[in-house]
Design a protein around this motif. Structure first.
Motif, PDB file in Angstrom:
ATOM      1  N   LEU A 118     -47.660 -45.805  -4.637  1.00  0.00           N
ATOM      2  CA  LEU A 118     -48.036 -46.790  -5.740  1.00  0.00           C
ATOM      3  C   LEU A 118     -46.641 -47.732  -5.968  1.00  0.00           C
ATOM      4  N   ASN A 119     -46.910 -48.964  -5.680  1.00  0.00           N
ATOM      5  CA  ASN A 119     -45.893 -49.827  -5.955  1.00  0.00           C
ATOM      6  C   ASN A 119     -45.902 -50.491  -7.497  1.00  0.00           C
ATOM      7  N   ARG A 120     -44.863 -51.001  -7.925  1.00  0.00           N
ATOM      8  CA  ARG A 120     -44.634 -51.435  -9.192  1.00  0.00           C
ATOM      9  C   ARG A 120     -45.185 -50.372 -10.271  1.00  0.00           C
ATOM     10  N   ALA A 121     -44.640 -49.260  -9.801  1.00  0.00           N
ATOM     11  CA  ALA A 121     -45.135 -48.123 -10.696  1.00  0.00           C
ATOM     12  C   ALA A 121     -44.587 -48.118 -12.232  1.00  0.00           C
ATOM     13  N   PRO A 122     -45.232 -47.646 -13.249  1.00  0.00           N
ATOM     14  CA  PRO A 122     -44.711 -47.650 -14.478  1.00  0.00           C
ATOM     15  C   PRO A 122     -43.409 -46.865 -14.720  1.00  0.00           C
ATOM     16  N   LYS A 123     -42.682 -47.285 -15.430  1.00  0.00           N
ATOM     17  CA  LYS A 123     -41.382 -46.382 -15.691  1.00  0.00           C
ATOM     18  C   LYS A 123     -41.655 -45.069 -16.400  1.00  0.00           C
ATOM     19  N   PHE A 124     -40.750 -44.263 -16.097  1.00  0.00           N
ATOM     20  CA  PHE A 124     -40.647 -42.865 -16.398  1.00  0.00           C
ATOM     21  C   PHE A 124     -41.039 -42.779 -18.026  1.00  0.00           C
ATOM     22  N   THR A 125     -40.487 -43.832 -18.801  1.00  0.00           N
ATOM     23  CA  THR A 125     -40.611 -43.942 -20.326  1.00  0.00           C
ATOM     24  C   THR A 125     -41.868 -44.437 -20.642  1.00  0.00           C
ATOM     25  N   ASP A 126     -42.764 -44.946 -19.698  1.00  0.00           N
ATOM     26  CA  ASP A 126     -43.984 -45.749 -20.103  1.00  0.00           C
ATOM     27  C   ASP A 126     -45.203 -44.425 -19.896  1.00  0.00           C
ATOM     28  N   LEU A 127     -45.243 -44.051 -21.113  1.00  0.00           N
ATOM     29  CA  LEU A 127     -46.444 -42.753 -21.177  1.00  0.00           C
ATOM     30  C   LEU A 127     -47.637 -43.133 -20.873  1.00  0.00           C
ATOM     31  N   SER A 128     -48.271 -44.287 -21.495  1.00  0.00           N
ATOM     32  CA  SER A 128     -49.468 -44.669 -21.200  1.00  0.00           C
ATOM     33  C   SER A 128     -49.500 -45.152 -19.709  1.00  0.00           C
ATOM     34  N   GLY A 129     -48.705 -45.753 -19.211  1.00  0.00           N
ATOM     35  CA  GLY A 129     -48.608 -46.065 -17.653  1.00  0.00           C
ATOM     36  C   GLY A 129     -48.785 -44.833 -17.079  1.00  0.00           C
TER      37      GLY A 129
ATOM     38  N   ARG B  99     -34.763 -50.590  -4.124  1.00  0.00           N
ATOM     39  CA  ARG B  99     -33.987 -50.269  -2.819  1.00  0.00           C
ATOM     40  C   ARG B  99     -33.540 -48.666  -2.812  1.00  0.00           C
ATOM     41  N   LYS B 100     -33.337 -48.335  -3.905  1.00  0.00           N
ATOM     42  CA  LYS B 100     -32.803 -47.090  -4.280  1.00  0.00           C
ATOM     43  C   LYS B 100     -33.805 -46.078  -3.635  1.00  0.00           C
ATOM     44  N   GLU B 101     -35.075 -46.207  -4.281  1.00  0.00           N
ATOM     45  CA  GLU B 101     -36.068 -45.337  -4.122  1.00  0.00           C
ATOM     46  C   GLU B 101     -36.640 -45.297  -2.421  1.00  0.00           C
ATOM     47  N   ILE B 102     -36.491 -46.574  -1.803  1.00  0.00           N
ATOM     48  CA  ILE B 102     -36.850 -46.542  -0.655  1.00  0.00           C
ATOM     49  C   ILE B 102     -35.859 -45.750   0.442  1.00  0.00           C
ATOM     50  N   ALA B 103     -34.533 -46.315  -0.122  1.00  0.00           N
ATOM     51  CA  ALA B 103     -33.330 -45.579   0.815  1.00  0.00           C
ATOM     52  C   ALA B 103     -33.761 -44.070   0.680  1.00  0.00           C
ATOM     53  N   LYS B 104     -34.044 -43.416  -0.598  1.00  0.00           N
ATOM     54  CA  LYS B 104     -34.258 -42.097  -0.822  1.00  0.00           C
ATOM     55  C   LYS B 104     -35.398 -41.447   0.192  1.00  0.00           C
TER      56      LYS B 104
ATOM     57  N   ASP C   8     -40.876 -51.335  -9.834  1.00  0.00           N
ATOM     58  CA  ASP C   8     -40.573 -52.702  -9.664  1.00  0.00           C
ATOM     59  C   ASP C   8     -39.237 -53.143  -9.566  1.00  0.00           C
ATOM     60  N   GLY C   9     -39.030 -53.893  -8.710  1.00  0.00           N
ATOM     61  CA  GLY C   9     -37.573 -54.336  -8.612  1.00  0.00           C
ATOM     62  C   GLY C   9     -37.255 -55.759  -9.007  1.00  0.00           C
ATOM     63  N   GLY C  10     -38.152 -56.464  -9.662  1.00  0.00           N
ATOM     64  CA  GLY C  10     -37.957 -57.494 -10.358  1.00  0.00           C
ATOM     65  C   GLY C  10     -37.822 -58.725  -9.385  1.00  0.00           C
ATOM     66  N   LYS C  11     -37.027 -59.718  -9.694  1.00  0.00           N
ATOM     67  CA  LYS C  11     -37.202 -60.996  -9.001  1.00  0.00           C
ATOM     68  C   LYS C  11     -36.213 -60.882  -7.759  1.00  0.00           C
ATOM     69  N   GLN C  12     -35.454 -59.904  -7.995  1.00  0.00           N
ATOM     70  CA  GLN C  12     -34.375 -59.772  -6.661  1.00  0.00           C
ATOM     71  C   GLN C  12     -35.145 -59.495  -5.475  1.00  0.00           C
ATOM     72  N   VAL C  13     -36.421 -58.813  -5.571  1.00  0.00           N
ATOM     73  CA  VAL C  13     -36.978 -58.441  -4.261  1.00  0.00           C
ATOM     74  C   VAL C  13     -37.445 -59.643  -3.833  1.00  0.00           C
ATOM     75  N   THR C  14     -38.300 -60.448  -4.482  1.00  0.00           N
ATOM     76  CA  THR C  14     -38.702 -61.625  -3.815  1.00  0.00           C
ATOM     77  C   THR C  14     -37.678 -62.507  -3.208  1.00  0.00           C
ATOM     78  N   GLN C  15     -36.496 -62.683  -3.863  1.00  0.00           N
ATOM     79  CA  GLN C  15     -35.245 -63.478  -3.498  1.00  0.00           C
ATOM     80  C   GLN C  15     -34.704 -63.226  -2.312  1.00  0.00           C
TER      81      GLN C  15
END
Ligand SMILES: Nc1ncnc2c1ncn2[C@@H]1O[C@H](COP(=O)(O)OP(=O)(O)O)[C@@H](O)[C@H]1O
Ligand SMILES: [Mg+2]
Length: 412
Positions: free
Chosen positions: A334-345, A391-396, A366-373
């Motif tokens: 799942l890309n652009r997955a909701p954050k941990f804190t986003d319970l409904s997500g 990046r961190k997640e993909i490196a892991k 979601d890596g924000g604008k940096q990803v597209t840039q």
């Protein structure tokens, strides 16, 4: 003066070719004649199995089991022939044309003694026969050479595929960054990585890595029958010397301009030269999707938390299951997955998985604008935004895949 007294003993048969049809291997016929004169016969696959238990088989020293790409469907039968031959004390020389390294590997593990590629290189059959008959002076210290290596540098690269279920779901982003992280995963002993853009039309790997698209790629991809490692190498472009990239062709071409055989050959070639082969797939299913799915060690299906992804996931699942294809190979990410804190997500993710009957094994933030840039600058995230959460997640992920591969290799 003729007498019927000393009838010469009929030459005992010392070897047999075993193949679907020996006429497909006329060079083998020539070489067998050269090596053995008349003292050999030819058998079909089923015949061979019946023959091994006959008394006439006792004089048999070896079989030359000849196979091509088509016979790969009968790998189990071929394996059985090897097992039975060995059980009857008969050596096995495997003659293979266009057979995948994976299949070869499997057959060699069954106990084939020698492997010779077809068309037979000069003298190769004779040399293999000579090696069979030399008494075993295997010094305990010297490892048995892997017969496969004789045909060139042979690796058995892992194939990692990324397939976006809907446009923009992050397939190319994932493929590029995962390939790059794999290349960086072990600084002391960097694995070799090849990234292949099979999204022939939409292919944006070249854009995201700022590499030119080359006309030669199409030529290579459509003439894989004659492709050798030089030709394949010429089609690759290096990204910072650490990653070799096969971009999509420069022209917009129909996806079926290549067929399953082409794709298989390209994958085989890449696997034999690289530790990791990362493939970016088109989002539609094509005639050669099955080939890639079968070749894949890991197949990531990228989706997002939206209706489009859900529907496509369901379609893909049905399509694969109706064709009896290995649906369970898919790892849903799942890309652009909701954050941990986003319970409904989080509960939406859970529900999506449940309603589709899939398990979502991986979540990428979601890596924000940096990803597209980063892509706009033609760079992987590691080079432009190393601390980005995506990046961190993909490196892991890269390091866990690498670990997995290493522990498998040690276990084998
Ligand atoms: N996790 C993410 N966070 C932020 N932006 C992303 C993320 N994944 C992809 N993108 C952006 O979304 C767009 C589409 O991604 P892309 O990898 O090209 O998808 P696909 O290859 O599946 O069509 C690109 O602009 C990319 O930079
Ligand atoms: Mg893409």
């Amino acid at each position: 003066m003729s007498s019927g007294m000393s009838q010469p003993e009929p030459n005992p048969i010392v070897a047999c070719t075993v193949s679907r049809d020996v006429q497909n291997f006329d060079l083998l016929i020539e070489d067998m004649e050269m090596a053995l004169g008349e003292a050999w016969g030819d058998l079909g696959f089923a015949e061979a199995l019946a023959f091994f238990s006959q008394p006439e088989a006792e004089s048999l020293e070896f079989i030359a089991l000849a196979m091509d790409h088509e016979d790969e469907e009968n790998l189990i039968l071929m394996g059985e022939i090897i097992t039975q031959a060995k059980a009857s004390g008969i050596a096995v020389i495997l003659i293979a044309e266009d057979v995948t390294p994976a299949s070869l590997h499997q057959l060699l593990r069954k106990g084939a003694d020698e492997f010779v590629p077809y068309p037979l290189p000069e003298q190769e059959l004779q040399m293999a026969i000579d090696r069979l008959s030399t008494p075993e002076v295997e010094p305990a210290t010297e490892a048995r050479p892997s017969p496969q290596l004789k045909t060139g540098p042979s690796r058995e690269g892992a194939v990692i595929v990324v397939h976006g279920l809907a446009g923009g779901s992050g397939s190319t982003t994932m493929a590029i960054n995962l390939a790059w992280e794999l290349a960086l995963v072990d600084a002391d002993n960097p694995p070799s990585v090849c990234l292949i853009d099979l999204d022939l039309q939409g292919g944006s790997v070249s854009t995201y890595l700022d590499l030119p698209r080359r006309e030669f790629v199409l030529e290579m991809m459509t003439e894989t029958e004659t492709m050798d490692e030089d030709v394949f190498g010429q089609a690759l472009l290096a990204f910072e010397d650490k990653l070799q990239v096969l971009t999509a062709p420069s022209d917009m071409v129909p996806l079926d301009i290549i067929d399953s055989d082409d794709v298989q050959r390209v994958i085989d070639m890449a696997r034999s030269h690289f530790d990791y082969v990362v493939i970016d797939m088109p989002k539609t299913l094509v005639q050669w999707s099955e080939t890639v799915l079968n070749a894949a060690h890991v197949y990531f299906a990228m989706l997002e938390l939206d209706m489009r992804s859900a529907q496509n996931a369901l379609r893909l699942k049905r399509a694969l299951q109706s064709e009896d294809l290995p649906f369970e190979k898919l790892r849903f990410a799942l890309n652009r997955a909701p954050k941990f804190t986003d319970l409904s997500g989080k509960s939406r993710v859970k529900r999506m998985g449940e309603s589709l009957g899939i398990s979502i094994d991986l979540q990428l933030p979601d890596g924000g604008k940096q990803v597209t840039q980063s892509a706009d600058h033609g760079l992987p995230l590691a080079n432009s935004a190393a601390k980005n959460p995506l990046r961190k997640e993909i490196a892991k992920l890269a390091s866990s895949l690498h670990e997995l591969g290493r522990s498998d290799a040690e276990a084998a």
